[in-house]
Design a protein around this motif. Structure first.
Motif, mmCIF file in Angstrom:
data_model
loop_
_atom_site.group_PDB
_atom_site.id
_atom_site.type_symbol
_atom_site.label_atom_id
_atom_site.label_comp_id
_atom_site.label_asym_id
_atom_site.label_seq_id
_atom_site.Cartn_x
_atom_site.Cartn_y
_atom_site.Cartn_z
ATOM 1 N N PHE A 62 -35.730 -26.285 4.367
ATOM 2 C CA PHE A 62 -34.355 -26.650 3.651
ATOM 3 C C PHE A 62 -33.966 -28.052 4.339
ATOM 4 N N GLY A 63 -35.197 -28.969 5.460
ATOM 5 C CA GLY A 63 -35.146 -30.327 5.174
ATOM 6 C C GLY A 63 -34.005 -31.104 5.990
ATOM 7 N N LYS A 64 -34.387 -31.773 6.404
ATOM 8 C CA LYS A 64 -33.423 -32.715 7.366
ATOM 9 C C LYS A 64 -32.656 -33.308 6.606
ATOM 10 N N ALA A 65 -31.389 -33.677 7.193
ATOM 11 C CA ALA A 65 -30.500 -34.689 6.630
ATOM 12 C C ALA A 65 -30.861 -35.931 6.295
ATOM 13 N N VAL A 66 -30.688 -36.533 5.609
ATOM 14 C CA VAL A 66 -31.301 -37.896 5.728
ATOM 15 C C VAL A 66 -29.738 -38.444 4.965
ATOM 16 N N GLY A 67 -28.875 -38.297 4.560
ATOM 17 C CA GLY A 67 -27.756 -38.986 4.113
ATOM 18 C C GLY A 67 -26.782 -38.107 3.603
ATOM 19 N N THR A 68 -25.612 -39.442 2.903
ATOM 20 C CA THR A 68 -25.156 -38.331 2.669
ATOM 21 C C THR A 68 -24.709 -38.829 0.914
ATOM 22 N N ALA A 69 -24.047 -37.925 0.259
ATOM 23 C CA ALA A 69 -23.757 -38.919 -1.997
ATOM 24 C C ALA A 69 -22.491 -38.195 -2.044
ATOM 25 N N HIS A 97 -21.337 -34.674 0.090
ATOM 26 C CA HIS A 97 -22.470 -33.910 0.302
ATOM 27 C C HIS A 97 -23.865 -34.112 0.331
ATOM 28 N N VAL A 98 -24.367 -33.631 1.366
ATOM 29 C CA VAL A 98 -26.102 -34.427 2.441
ATOM 30 C C VAL A 98 -27.352 -34.110 1.774
ATOM 31 N N LEU A 99 -27.430 -35.396 1.952
ATOM 32 C CA LEU A 99 -28.496 -34.834 0.632
ATOM 33 C C LEU A 99 -30.200 -34.506 2.143
ATOM 34 N N ARG A 100 -31.193 -33.269 1.463
ATOM 35 C CA ARG A 100 -32.204 -33.426 3.128
ATOM 36 C C ARG A 100 -33.384 -33.764 1.943
ATOM 37 N N GLU A 101 -34.166 -34.110 2.860
ATOM 38 C CA GLU A 101 -34.954 -33.850 2.581
ATOM 39 C C GLU A 101 -36.548 -33.344 3.324
ATOM 40 N N ASN A 102 -37.292 -32.853 2.824
ATOM 41 C CA ASN A 102 -38.246 -31.605 2.993
ATOM 42 C C ASN A 102 -39.846 -33.158 3.982
ATOM 43 N N LYS A 103 -39.370 -33.556 4.727
ATOM 44 C CA LYS A 103 -40.824 -34.866 4.840
ATOM 45 C C LYS A 103 -41.468 -33.593 4.756
ATOM 46 N N MET A 132 -25.256 -28.197 10.882
ATOM 47 C CA MET A 132 -27.126 -29.374 10.462
ATOM 48 C C MET A 132 -26.923 -30.206 11.480
ATOM 49 N N GLY A 133 -27.515 -30.088 12.652
ATOM 50 C CA GLY A 133 -27.682 -31.288 13.458
ATOM 51 C C GLY A 133 -28.083 -32.447 13.135
ATOM 52 N N LYS A 164 -26.344 -26.414 -5.546
ATOM 53 C CA LYS A 164 -24.716 -26.206 -5.548
ATOM 54 C C LYS A 164 -24.836 -27.460 -3.859
ATOM 55 N N ALA A 165 -23.804 -28.406 -3.933
ATOM 56 C CA ALA A 165 -23.092 -29.247 -2.586
ATOM 57 C C ALA A 165 -23.105 -28.569 -1.447
ATOM 58 N N TYR A 166 -23.742 -29.524 -0.450
ATOM 59 C CA TYR A 166 -23.455 -28.873 1.179
ATOM 60 C C TYR A 166 -22.993 -29.828 1.640
ATOM 61 N N THR A 167 -21.832 -29.450 2.387
ATOM 62 C CA THR A 167 -20.716 -30.237 2.943
ATOM 63 C C THR A 167 -20.530 -29.206 4.349
ATOM 64 N N ARG A 168 -21.131 -28.280 4.535
ATOM 65 C CA ARG A 168 -21.279 -27.787 6.020
ATOM 66 C C ARG A 168 -22.616 -28.427 7.428
ATOM 67 N N ARG A 169 -21.417 -30.017 7.364
ATOM 68 C CA ARG A 169 -22.352 -30.393 8.541
ATOM 69 C C ARG A 169 -21.998 -29.631 10.070
ATOM 70 N N GLU A 170 -21.693 -28.943 10.096
ATOM 71 C CA GLU A 170 -21.788 -28.116 12.007
ATOM 72 C C GLU A 170 -22.505 -27.471 11.640
#
Length: 171
Positions: A116-123, A92-98, A23-24, A15-21
């Motif tokens: 869940f992972g940290k935000a690394v970019g948008t697409a 769409h916020v891209l996330r990565e679990n380091k 995610m820090g 699913k698309a993830y756009t809820r920036r509020e």
């Protein structure tokens, strides 16, 4: 920034993830402009690049393609003879679990399978046959505009198609 290859983020999987509020620290979009050239004038020809497959286009790829097209159009056509639009926005916020690397990393990163992972970019999520870029110009500059969009298509992670539409402005 992102350590994983870009092809990992190409597929539209979840699913698309756009809820920036919630995610820090979401990195800002690298796309600088969405309208270039002469947006005030009406042009009779529209040249559009379409995505042949559904995919996610990272903001870095959108910006690279935008810069390429705009540079070619400025050089070959002139600023007042075209209107160039970027038609998608990277929501769409891209996330990565380091993951840990090195000795003993297998013990450290054992748990949290679907973290869940940290935000690394948008697409930008693009559907099949969706317009990505559009150039509005005159028939005189049609070939130069098609060449510019063809060069931009190589920078995008999906096969692309160029469509030309001629509008009659005499109303």
């Amino acid at each position: 920034m992102v350590r994983k290859p870009a092809k990992m983020y190409r597929a539209v999987a979840k699913k698309a993830y756009t809820r920036r509020e919630y995610m820090g620290g979401v990195p800002g979009s690298k796309v600088v402009q969405f309208n270039m050239g002469n947006p005030k004038q009406q042009f009779p020809v529209e040249i559009t690049i379409l995505a042949d497959e559904a995919c996610q286009i990272q903001n870095k790829a959108l910006e690279a393609a935008r810069m390429s097209v705009n540079r070619k159009l400025l050089k070959d056509v002139g600023r007042m003879n075209y209107h160039f639009r970027l038609r998608t926005y990277p929501h769409h916020v891209l996330r990565e679990n380091k993951q840990a690397t090195g000795a003993g990393a297998d013990r450290v990163s054992e748990g949290m399978r679907m973290a869940f992972g940290k935000a690394v970019g948008t697409a930008a999520r693009v559907t099949r046959r969706q317009k990505i870029f559009s150039i509005y110009t005159t028939e005189q500059y049609l070939e130069k505009s098609k060449e510019a969009l063809k060069a931009a298509g190589y920078k995008l992670p999906t096969p692309t198609r160029i469509v030309v539409t001629v509008n009659n402005l005499e109303n």
